[in-house]
Scaffold this active site. Structure first.
Site, PDB file in Angstrom:
ATOM      1  N   GLY A  46     -11.518 -41.293 -25.097  1.00  0.00           N
ATOM      2  CA  GLY A  46     -10.867 -42.147 -24.135  1.00  0.00           C
ATOM      3  C   GLY A  46     -10.212 -43.505 -24.831  1.00  0.00           C
ATOM      4  O   GLY A  46     -10.308 -44.541 -24.250  1.00  0.00           O
ATOM      5  N   GLU A 171      -2.437 -47.998 -31.074  1.00  0.00           N
ATOM      6  CA  GLU A 171      -3.420 -46.862 -30.674  1.00  0.00           C
ATOM      7  C   GLU A 171      -3.588 -45.903 -31.967  1.00  0.00           C
ATOM      8  O   GLU A 171      -2.351 -45.137 -32.029  1.00  0.00           O
ATOM      9  CB  GLU A 171      -3.563 -46.272 -29.590  1.00  0.00           C
ATOM     10  N   GLN A 223     -22.809 -45.276 -36.944  1.00  0.00           N
ATOM     11  CA  GLN A 223     -23.237 -46.358 -37.889  1.00  0.00           C
ATOM     12  C   GLN A 223     -22.251 -45.516 -39.454  1.00  0.00           C
ATOM     13  O   GLN A 223     -21.850 -46.010 -40.169  1.00  0.00           O
ATOM     14  CB  GLN A 223     -24.380 -46.223 -38.586  1.00  0.00           C
ATOM     15  N   CYS A 417       8.901 -28.943  -9.583  1.00  0.00           N
ATOM     16  CA  CYS A 417       9.357 -28.284 -10.663  1.00  0.00           C
ATOM     17  C   CYS A 417       9.610 -26.892 -10.716  1.00  0.00           C
ATOM     18  O   CYS A 417      10.209 -26.388  -9.823  1.00  0.00           O
ATOM     19  CB  CYS A 417       9.008 -28.907 -12.163  1.00  0.00           C
ATOM     20  N   GLU A 441      14.705 -16.873 -15.671  1.00  0.00           N
ATOM     21  CA  GLU A 441      13.382 -17.020 -16.682  1.00  0.00           C
ATOM     22  C   GLU A 441      12.363 -16.015 -16.747  1.00  0.00           C
ATOM     23  O   GLU A 441      11.650 -15.723 -17.376  1.00  0.00           O
ATOM     24  CB  GLU A 441      12.688 -18.425 -16.441  1.00  0.00           C
ATOM     25  N   HIS A 546       9.564 -34.219 -11.735  1.00  0.00           N
ATOM     26  CA  HIS A 546       8.002 -34.469 -11.819  1.00  0.00           C
ATOM     27  C   HIS A 546       7.612 -35.900 -11.169  1.00  0.00           C
ATOM     28  O   HIS A 546       7.451 -36.857 -11.949  1.00  0.00           O
ATOM     29  CB  HIS A 546       7.682 -34.477 -13.248  1.00  0.00           C
ATOM     30  N   GLU A 548       4.785 -36.878 -10.151  1.00  0.00           N
ATOM     31  CA  GLU A 548       3.538 -37.142 -10.687  1.00  0.00           C
ATOM     32  C   GLU A 548       3.620 -38.278 -11.923  1.00  0.00           C
ATOM     33  O   GLU A 548       2.672 -39.162 -12.129  1.00  0.00           O
ATOM     34  CB  GLU A 548       2.768 -36.039 -10.948  1.00  0.00           C
TER      35      GLU A 548
HETATM   36  N1  GLN Z   1      10.167 -23.285 -16.369  1.00  0.00           N
HETATM   37  C1  GLN Z   1      11.049 -24.066 -15.449  1.00  0.00           C
HETATM   38  C2  GLN Z   1      12.159 -24.590 -16.178  1.00  0.00           C
HETATM   39  O1  GLN Z   1      12.380 -24.715 -17.334  1.00  0.00           O
HETATM   40  C3  GLN Z   1      10.258 -25.379 -14.609  1.00  0.00           C
HETATM   41  C4  GLN Z   1       9.852 -26.227 -15.762  1.00  0.00           C
HETATM   42  C5  GLN Z   1       8.683 -27.207 -15.408  1.00  0.00           C
HETATM   43  O2  GLN Z   1       8.089 -26.886 -14.460  1.00  0.00           O
HETATM   44  N2  GLN Z   1       8.602 -28.166 -15.959  1.00  0.00           N
HETATM   45  O3  GLN Z   1      13.113 -25.125 -15.594  1.00  0.00           O
END
Ligand code: GLN
Length: 602
Positions: A46, A171, A223, A417, A441, A546, A548
């Site tokens: 960490g 870091e 140590q 995504c 894909e 994304h 998050e």
């Molecule tokens: N595989 C998908 C793409 O390339 C989704 C990518 C992802 O979820 N980051 O668009």
């Protein structure tokens, strides 16, 4: 960079002296201070959490802090790394794909970082080799010392200068003793000399073992490993001891004696219930005062600004500790065995749960064997579902099955995504009647490529097959759920990492069947958020972005708050018992328009 710029960048080079001290033009040694964090004994202690917590407590004192992670691997960035081995790939607003620790820094410091905050050996060596070709080394043989170490020093100084940093936090990835990071250690050793006495603070993070068979803490591995740092010419000023429980005074005294560091500067950094508690823990132990003293930065008593910053942070921790209402969110994925692969999603759920007074429990569901027959049982007891980002064929059909299950049963859903792309496929197949709908894909020659790499996208990115990376603006449809979640904002900015997207040819058909594309790119026909109307489903939202990656303790991310709120209601909590939506997060600064575009060929 042309060769003139390269030469200017190299700064002071001369044949008269053996010293090779690259400095960016205008750099003044000693103006910025540096704290360097090393890991000993083993990885996974960490270091990022420790270093960012330390940076935070200095930031609270009003100091400008700038973190940088130095990674030993030869990849230029983290984009091609397997999340199972290295944890999630974090993406910054400027589009660099980097180590997950950068996420920790952004969350702790509530600060947007850039490519200046991340360097790999791949970048360092590429840059040295480019300079060599441009004739920038004055006819000398190019060596690890001083040229490669010189490049490291240049990076650190450029960051200090660009950020106008009071303190740069360095870091060093890996563990002392690794071949990969030895030259980083050498570079900071040299630099501590060049910058002058009192401008560097070396902090070693170590690990105290407690073998079950003995039932007591043992300091020998710590140590011995600290001696490796001595052998590299570095005498740490501060030692932080990781352990599962507080490190005893006796053990700290032993480490102090063997490492020749005063006992008051050997700190315990034991496990705690949330990473956000670490800054207060370090402050409580007096580590901030020790760093300030070592760097000759006058310790002022707590100012009003520091008190306010601590109060805001502690309010988060109090809410986190007091959160009672349990709610279960299922994460459906392929990498469910390694939680680091989903670090930011876990964090975003914690932020959203804490905001709503809920303890979010996670259930990991492997999608590879999820079918219509097993979905009911596998998703039992789950109040909300996330299908996170992903790549490739494996597990995709299981995720589609799961999305159908939650759409038809009104279980709250957030698609991230790939989770948005699969929601589009599911809807096209089961609502719009396009049985062969798929992503190219997954099935290159499917009859209905509802998800595809589009010519338009290829044009935008310049080269075919590139990822669309980093922060992008999004226009939200007024009156949509998405717009409401973002407090009525009609333009927001989120981060992206994808190559495929919704095929706009199919958008009118899906809209006729009730799907709304409520977030779109302002310039291109790229669908960025989809939702089902509230009359059809309590919470069915998905985004090509994304979200998050931009969730912070102080700014819970609206799409996650929406999911956890809907999940709580699904679990039986009355809607009016929940707090209203949080204020939308501040808009990140626009990136430098002259910066190199963020694209990576895959
Ligand atoms: N595989 C998908 C793409 O390339 C989704 C990518 C992802 O979820 N980051 O668009």
């Amino acid at each position: 960079m042309n060769s003139e710029e390269m030469l200017a960048n190299l700064g002071q080079t001369s044949d008269d002296t053996e010293f090779f001290t690259p400095m960016p033009p205008g750099y003044v040694p000693g103006r910025s201070k540096y704290v360097v964090v090393f890991g000993t004994v083993m990885s996974g202690l960490g270091k990022g959490i420790f270093s960012s917590s330390l940076a935070k407590i200095l930031q609270d004192k009003g100091l400008v802090v700038a973190p940088i992670k130095l990674e030993g691997y030869l990849n230029r960035d983290s984009g091609t790394l397997n999340p199972l081995r290295h944890g999630e790939v974090f993406v910054l607003d400027d589009g660099i794909e980097c180590d997950m620790d950068l996420g920790t820094y952004e969350r702790m410091l509530d600060q947007d970082l850039s490519r200046l905050n991340f360097a790999t050996s791949g970048q360092i060596f590429s840059s040295v080799l480019e300079k060599e070709r441009a004739g920038a080394y004055l006819g000398r043989d190019v060596q690890m010392i001083p040229h490669v170490t010189g490049e490291v020093k240049l990076r650190l100084r450029k960051l200090a200068q660009a950020a106008e940093a009071d303190v740069v936090f360095v870091e060093i990835g890996g563990t002392v003793g690794d071949v990969e990071n030895a030259y980083f250690i050498e570079a900071v050793r040299e630099m501590s000399y060049e910058e002058g006495v009192g401008n560097f603070c070396f902090v070693a993070l170590t690990y105290i073992v407690e073998p079950q068979i003995l039932g007591e803490q043992k300091s020998k591995p710590a140590q011995l490993n600290l001696k490796l740092l001595n052998a590299a010419g570095i005498h740490p000023h501060i030692i932080a001891c990781r352990a599962s429980v507080p490190v005893t005074r006796k053990v700290r005294e032993k480490i102090a004696l063997y490492a020749t560091v005063p006992t008051e500067r050997v700190f315990s950094m034991h496990d705690c219930e949330s990473v956000y508690i670490v800054p207060e823990m370090l402050r409580g132990a007096g580590i901030d005062a020790a760093v300030l003293e070592l760097l000759g930065l006058p310790e002022r008593g707590p100012s009003d600004a520091e008190r306010a910053a601590r109060a805001a942070w502690n309010q988060y921790i109090t809410r986190l500790r007091e959160a009672r209402q349990a709610v279960t969110i299922g994460i459906i994925g392929k990498y469910t065995s390694v939680r680091d692969s989903y670090a930011s999603i876990i964090q975003a759920l914690e932020h959203a749960g804490t905001y709503l007074g809920a303890k979010v429990q996670l259930t990991w569901v492997d999608s590879s064997d999820l079918t219509d027959a097993t979905a009911q049982e596998r998703l039992a007891g789950i109040h909300g579902v996330i299908v996170p980002g992903g790549f490739g064929v494996r597990g995709a059909e299981g995720k589609i099955t799961c999305i159908r299950h939650v759409r038809e049963r009104g279980i709250p859903y957030l698609g991230i995504c790939y989770g948005m792309q699969l929601a589009v496929i599911e809807f096209a197949r089961h609502v719009c009647g396009l049985q062969d709908a798929n992503s190219t894909e997954i099935a290159r020659h499917c009859a209905h490529p509802v998800i595809d790499i589009l010519p338009e996208q290829k044009k935008i990115e310049g080269l075919g097959g590139n990822m669309r990376l980093g922060g992008q603006d999004m226009v939200l449809t007024p009156g949509s759920q998405a717009c409401e979640l973002f407090g009525g904002a009609e333009r927001i900015r989120l981060r992206f990492r994808h190559r495929y997207e919704v095929n706009p040819e199919y958008v009118p058909l899906m809209e006729r069947h009730g799907m709304r594309f409520s977030g779109r790119s302002p310039q291109h026909p790229i669908m960025q958020i989809l939702e089902l109307p509230a009359a059809q489903h309590p919470y069915f939202l998905a985004t090509q972005s994304h979200p998050e990656l931009s969730s912070r303790p102080a700014h819970a991310q609206p799409l996650f708050v929406g999911l956890v709120r809907a999940a709580l209601i699904y679990a039986g909590v009355p809607a009016d018992a929940l707090p209203p939506s949080p204020a939308p997060p501040p808009r990140p600064k626009q990136p430098d328009p002259d910066a190199t575009p963020a694209v990576r060929t895959c």
